[in-house]
Design a protein around this motif. Structure first.
Motif, PDB file in Angstrom:
ATOM      1  N   UNK A  82       0.798  -1.201   0.026  1.00 16.70           N
ATOM      2  CA  UNK A  82      -0.065  -0.150  -0.177  1.00 16.70           C
ATOM      3  C   UNK A  82       0.881   1.380   0.057  1.00 16.70           C
ATOM      4  N   UNK A  83       1.883   1.243  -0.023  1.00 20.65           N
ATOM      5  CA  UNK A  83       3.011   2.297  -0.277  1.00 20.65           C
ATOM      6  C   UNK A  83       2.489   2.903  -1.643  1.00 20.65           C
ATOM      7  N   UNK A  84       2.712   4.158  -1.650  1.00 22.60           N
ATOM      8  CA  UNK A  84       2.641   4.720  -3.216  1.00 22.60           C
ATOM      9  C   UNK A  84       3.676   4.421  -4.090  1.00 22.60           C
ATOM     10  N   UNK A  85       3.937   4.848  -5.207  1.00 22.96           N
ATOM     11  CA  UNK A  85       5.012   4.533  -6.127  1.00 22.96           C
ATOM     12  C   UNK A  85       6.024   5.659  -5.857  1.00 22.96           C
ATOM     13  N   UNK A  86       5.325   6.756  -5.382  1.00 24.76           N
ATOM     14  CA  UNK A  86       6.492   8.003  -4.975  1.00 24.76           C
ATOM     15  C   UNK A  86       7.229   7.465  -3.755  1.00 24.76           C
ATOM     16  N   UNK A  87       6.493   6.924  -2.712  1.00 28.05           N
ATOM     17  CA  UNK A  87       7.236   6.517  -1.635  1.00 28.05           C
ATOM     18  C   UNK A  87       8.243   5.445  -1.794  1.00 28.05           C
ATOM     19  N   UNK A  88       7.776   4.618  -2.731  1.00 25.00           N
ATOM     20  CA  UNK A  88       8.765   3.574  -3.269  1.00 25.00           C
ATOM     21  C   UNK A  88       9.929   4.293  -3.717  1.00 25.00           C
ATOM     22  N   UNK A  89       9.787   5.030  -4.699  1.00 17.67           N
ATOM     23  CA  UNK A  89      10.755   5.710  -5.442  1.00 17.67           C
ATOM     24  C   UNK A  89      11.790   6.647  -4.598  1.00 17.67           C
ATOM     25  N   UNK A  90      10.978   7.181  -3.698  1.00 16.78           N
ATOM     26  CA  UNK A  90      11.964   7.908  -2.690  1.00 16.78           C
ATOM     27  C   UNK A  90      12.832   7.255  -1.895  1.00 16.78           C
TER      28      UNK A  90
END
Length: 133
Positions: A82-90
């Protein structure tokens, strides 16, 4: 979009005693850039990437003698579905890596790569009409 939307649910899993050559063959056959390394003795989860294998070869080490255990990153940053892709990329940028193992309630449910994230983002942009098909 969320990690669950981008992650691969088919995860290559190897043991710590696999040689780097064995790992490389499996990764090549599956066309993946990383393998999850499960150590049944310690219940530990690590990751072995194509970069780890490349660094070993570049150092002149023998891929038939070197084991996954010796080159596995065990200080792993995990993502949740449920992480956003933004969170994963960061997290990837902050840690300087290109893959995240995805855990759901302590169980490995997938792996997400920079390529997976970029693919999702490019589809969104294409659907919005910003990139010609």
């Amino acid at each position: 979009m969320y990690v669950r939307d981008a992650m691969s649910t088919v995860v290559l899993t190897i043991g710590p005693a696999h040689t780097l050559r064995q790992a490389a063959r499996l990764m090549s056959a599956r066309r993946v850039g990383a393998a999850v390394v499960l150590d049944g003795d310690t219940s530990g989860i690590g990751i072995l990437t194509e970069r780890d294998i490349l660094n070993s070869l570049g150092a002149g080490e023998n891929p038939d003698r070197e084991t996954a255990q010796a080159h596995t990153t065990s200080d792993v940053v995990f993502a949740a579905p449920d992480w956003t892709l933004d969170e994963a990329a960061e997290a990837m940028v902050r840690g300087g890596f290109r893959h995240l193992i995805v855990l759901d309630d302590r169980e490995t449910v997938g792996i997400v790569s920079v390529r997976d994230i970029l693919h999702c983002w490019s589809e969104v942009i294409e659907r919005a009409g910003a990139i010609p098909a």
